[in-house]
Design an enzyme around this catalytic site. Structure first.
Site, PDB file in Angstrom:
ATOM      1  N   SER A 208       0.274  -1.189   0.231  1.00 56.87           N
ATOM      2  CA  SER A 208      -0.167  -0.011   0.303  1.00 56.87           C
ATOM      3  C   SER A 208       0.775   1.314   0.389  1.00 56.87           C
ATOM      4  O   SER A 208       1.902   1.388   0.768  1.00 56.87           O
ATOM      5  CB  SER A 208      -0.988  -0.105   1.285  1.00 56.87           C
ATOM      6  OG  SER A 208      -1.940  -1.084   1.349  1.00 56.87           O
TER       7      SER A 208
ATOM      8  N   HIS B  15      -3.671   0.297  -5.472  1.00 60.63           N
ATOM      9  CA  HIS B  15      -2.754  -1.539  -5.180  1.00 60.63           C
ATOM     10  C   HIS B  15      -3.728  -1.803  -7.177  1.00 60.63           C
ATOM     11  O   HIS B  15      -4.913  -1.558  -7.027  1.00 60.63           O
ATOM     12  CB  HIS B  15      -3.813  -2.216  -5.206  1.00 60.63           C
ATOM     13  CG  HIS B  15      -3.198  -2.898  -3.519  1.00 60.63           C
ATOM     14  ND1 HIS B  15      -2.197  -3.312  -2.846  1.00 60.63           N
ATOM     15  CD2 HIS B  15      -3.380  -1.647  -1.991  1.00 60.63           C
ATOM     16  CE1 HIS B  15      -1.557  -2.986  -1.741  1.00 60.63           C
ATOM     17  NE2 HIS B  15      -2.590  -1.935  -1.344  1.00 60.63           N
TER      18      HIS B  15
ATOM     19  N   HIS C  33      -5.210  -9.026  -1.433  1.00 56.61           N
ATOM     20  CA  HIS C  33      -5.740  -9.426   0.626  1.00 56.61           C
ATOM     21  C   HIS C  33      -6.574 -10.264   1.316  1.00 56.61           C
ATOM     22  O   HIS C  33      -7.148 -10.112   0.124  1.00 56.61           O
ATOM     23  CB  HIS C  33      -6.428  -7.468   1.029  1.00 56.61           C
ATOM     24  CG  HIS C  33      -5.071  -7.348   0.912  1.00 56.61           C
ATOM     25  ND1 HIS C  33      -5.349  -5.865  -0.618  1.00 56.61           N
ATOM     26  CD2 HIS C  33      -3.088  -6.429   1.718  1.00 56.61           C
ATOM     27  CE1 HIS C  33      -4.100  -4.940  -0.330  1.00 56.61           C
ATOM     28  NE2 HIS C  33      -3.410  -5.536   0.491  1.00 56.61           N
TER      29      HIS C  33
ATOM     30  N   TYR D 259      -8.622  -9.619   3.636  1.00 59.85           N
ATOM     31  CA  TYR D 259      -9.590  -9.056   4.110  1.00 59.85           C
ATOM     32  C   TYR D 259     -10.951  -8.604   2.752  1.00 59.85           C
ATOM     33  O   TYR D 259     -11.887  -8.193   3.067  1.00 59.85           O
ATOM     34  CB  TYR D 259      -9.246  -7.620   4.691  1.00 59.85           C
ATOM     35  CG  TYR D 259      -8.525  -6.669   3.786  1.00 59.85           C
ATOM     36  CD1 TYR D 259      -8.929  -6.052   3.309  1.00 59.85           C
ATOM     37  CD2 TYR D 259      -6.930  -7.191   4.459  1.00 59.85           C
ATOM     38  CE1 TYR D 259      -8.898  -4.652   2.374  1.00 59.85           C
ATOM     39  CE2 TYR D 259      -6.928  -5.765   4.312  1.00 59.85           C
ATOM     40  CZ  TYR D 259      -7.065  -4.611   2.829  1.00 59.85           C
ATOM     41  OH  TYR D 259      -6.458  -3.679   2.097  1.00 59.85           O
ATOM     42  N   GLU D 260     -10.387  -9.051   1.374  1.00 61.83           N
ATOM     43  CA  GLU D 260     -11.042  -8.060   0.566  1.00 61.83           C
ATOM     44  C   GLU D 260     -12.010  -9.688   0.751  1.00 61.83           C
ATOM     45  O   GLU D 260     -12.615  -9.457  -0.758  1.00 61.83           O
ATOM     46  CB  GLU D 260      -9.890  -7.922  -0.967  1.00 61.83           C
ATOM     47  CG  GLU D 260      -9.189  -7.083  -0.839  1.00 61.83           C
ATOM     48  CD  GLU D 260      -8.353  -6.917  -1.392  1.00 61.83           C
ATOM     49  OE1 GLU D 260      -9.105  -6.337  -2.835  1.00 61.83           O
ATOM     50  OE2 GLU D 260      -6.797  -7.223  -1.365  1.00 61.83           O
TER      51      GLU D 260
ATOM     52  N   ALA E 116       2.993  -2.075   3.777  1.00 60.85           N
ATOM     53  CA  ALA E 116       2.755  -0.527   5.183  1.00 60.85           C
ATOM     54  C   ALA E 116       2.406  -1.444   6.359  1.00 60.85           C
ATOM     55  O   ALA E 116       1.177  -1.836   6.450  1.00 60.85           O
ATOM     56  CB  ALA E 116       1.479  -0.078   3.940  1.00 60.85           C
TER      57      ALA E 116
ATOM     58  N   MET F 200      -1.861  -6.330   7.225  1.00 56.44           N
ATOM     59  CA  MET F 200      -2.152  -7.512   7.065  1.00 56.44           C
ATOM     60  C   MET F 200      -2.386  -7.859   5.359  1.00 56.44           C
ATOM     61  O   MET F 200      -3.242  -8.598   5.010  1.00 56.44           O
ATOM     62  CB  MET F 200      -3.936  -6.558   6.755  1.00 56.44           C
ATOM     63  CG  MET F 200      -4.540  -6.171   8.566  1.00 56.44           C
ATOM     64  SD  MET F 200      -6.265  -4.886   7.694  1.00 56.44           S
ATOM     65  CE  MET F 200      -6.356  -3.907   8.783  1.00 56.44           C
ATOM     66  N   SER F 201      -0.832  -8.279   6.033  1.00 53.66           N
ATOM     67  CA  SER F 201      -0.311  -9.047   4.036  1.00 53.66           C
ATOM     68  C   SER F 201       0.700  -9.538   4.817  1.00 53.66           C
ATOM     69  O   SER F 201       0.870  -9.924   6.029  1.00 53.66           O
ATOM     70  CB  SER F 201      -0.062  -7.914   3.132  1.00 53.66           C
ATOM     71  OG  SER F 201       0.739  -7.078   3.927  1.00 53.66           O
TER      72      SER F 201
ATOM     73  N   ASN G  95       2.049   4.682  10.433  1.00 53.04           N
ATOM     74  CA  ASN G  95       1.616   5.554  10.909  1.00 53.04           C
ATOM     75  C   ASN G  95       1.430   4.594  12.939  1.00 53.04           C
ATOM     76  O   ASN G  95       2.470   3.412  12.411  1.00 53.04           O
ATOM     77  CB  ASN G  95      -0.655   5.091  10.602  1.00 53.04           C
ATOM     78  CG  ASN G  95      -0.750   3.693  10.560  1.00 53.04           C
ATOM     79  OD1 ASN G  95      -0.818   3.367   9.790  1.00 53.04           O
ATOM     80  ND2 ASN G  95      -0.959   3.193  11.982  1.00 53.04           N
TER      81      ASN G  95
ATOM     82  N   HIS H 199      -6.723   5.163   5.794  1.00 56.86           N
ATOM     83  CA  HIS H 199      -6.034   4.346   4.798  1.00 56.86           C
ATOM     84  C   HIS H 199      -5.208   6.172   3.917  1.00 56.86           C
ATOM     85  O   HIS H 199      -4.467   5.903   3.571  1.00 56.86           O
ATOM     86  CB  HIS H 199      -6.987   3.609   3.921  1.00 56.86           C
ATOM     87  CG  HIS H 199      -6.333   3.395   2.658  1.00 56.86           C
ATOM     88  ND1 HIS H 199      -5.174   1.853   3.502  1.00 56.86           N
ATOM     89  CD2 HIS H 199      -6.167   2.860   1.064  1.00 56.86           C
ATOM     90  CE1 HIS H 199      -4.752   1.701   2.013  1.00 56.86           C
ATOM     91  NE2 HIS H 199      -4.856   2.715   0.520  1.00 56.86           N
TER      92      HIS H 199
END
Length: 273
Positions: free
Chosen positions: A31, A62, A84, A86-87, A114, A212-213, A236, A248
């Site tokens: 990201s 992406h 991802h 979560y997609e 990220a 998350m990856s 962050n 995001h």
């Protein structure tokens, strides 16, 4: 266990015909880090939307492109955008870029992401070498993915992540005079950000950053025998460490601020791996 070679046979055959070389290294851009693709000499670009069974990315930043590129005399396979969990995709869909890279002959892979900083000594904009991972949230899925009775048993026999790759990453940072943090990357399934309570728990278990990856991609790459390394851009502070609400947009903005440093580091890595 899904037979990935059979499931993606047509897709792989298309890319084998389109491929211009055997990659010296493959890179998955996380990201906010996709602009790196514009900094190398791209020879051919393929849109993943044109490939059968390739999952569509739904996340801003992406782009869903595969680039055949060159830099410093090296052949590079670039994935501009990732898939991802979560997609709504399964892990055997999320690791597709790794499978493609391996099938096209790549023996080395750099995963970038990220991440939210948990270590209070880190700050947004830092780059962190992932010298270890936590995959507790997807142990079962990983075991099913690679068809093993015990993921822990398998991990005794793979260099995960590759100590050789990590050594070269540190050398690249030293040569470019870039501060490269080092720490443990903790994976969560998403899509929601972690709660402050969850971040406190992760910190107690030694996590330095959260995202998350990457972890499932790294495990699968190592399982295939590839040399694998990963770098996080700390975009962050994780929830509870900073009072600022996470978004995001903050992720992509911070990644944009550090992209010149990221570009220098990755280019140096390419030149020495």
């Amino acid at each position: 266990m899904v037979d990935l070679h059979f499931k993606y046979k047509e897709l792989i055959q298309i890319l084998e015909k389109e491929s211009l070389f055997i990659p010296d290294i493959s890179i998955v851009l996380g990201s906010g880090l996709g602009d790196f693709a514009e900094s190398v000499d791209t020879i051919k670009t393929i849109s993943t939307s044109d490939l059968p069974n390739y999952p569509k990315s739904t996340i801003p930043g992406h782009q869903g492109k595969i680039h055949f590129a060159k830099y410093s005399g090296k052949n590079i396979l670039l994935f501009q955008g990732r898939i991802h969990f979560y997609e709504g995709y399964s892990l055997n869909q999320c690791i597709l870029p790794v499978l493609i890279a391996h099938q096209l002959g790549s023996k080395k892979i750099l995963l970038t992401n990220a991440a939210g900083g948990i270590n209070v000594n880190f700050k947004p904009g830092d780059l962190m070498l992932n010298d270890s991972f936590n995959s507790i949230n997807i142990k079962k899925e990983l075991t099913d993915l690679i068809g093993l009775g015990s993921l822990d048993t398998r991990n005794r026999f793979i260099d995960f992540p590759s100590s050789l790759m990590n050594e070269k990453f540190r050398k690249a940072a030293l040569e470019e005079d870039i501060t490269l943090q080092s720490g443990v990357y903790w994976f969560t399934k998403g899509p929601s950000y972690e709660t402050p309570a969850e971040i406190k728990m992760m910190a107690k278990f030694g996590a330095d950053a959260v995202g998350m990856s990457t972890v499932h991609e790294a495990v699968y790459a190592a399982h295939l025998g590839m040399d694998v390394g990963a770098i996080s851009c700390i975009t962050n502070f994780a929830a509870g460490i900073s009072p600022v609400k996470l978004s995001h947009n903050d992720v992509t903005e911070t990644a944009n601020l550090v992209k010149a440093t990221f570009e220098r580091l990755v280019k140096r890595i390419i030149s020495i791996v």
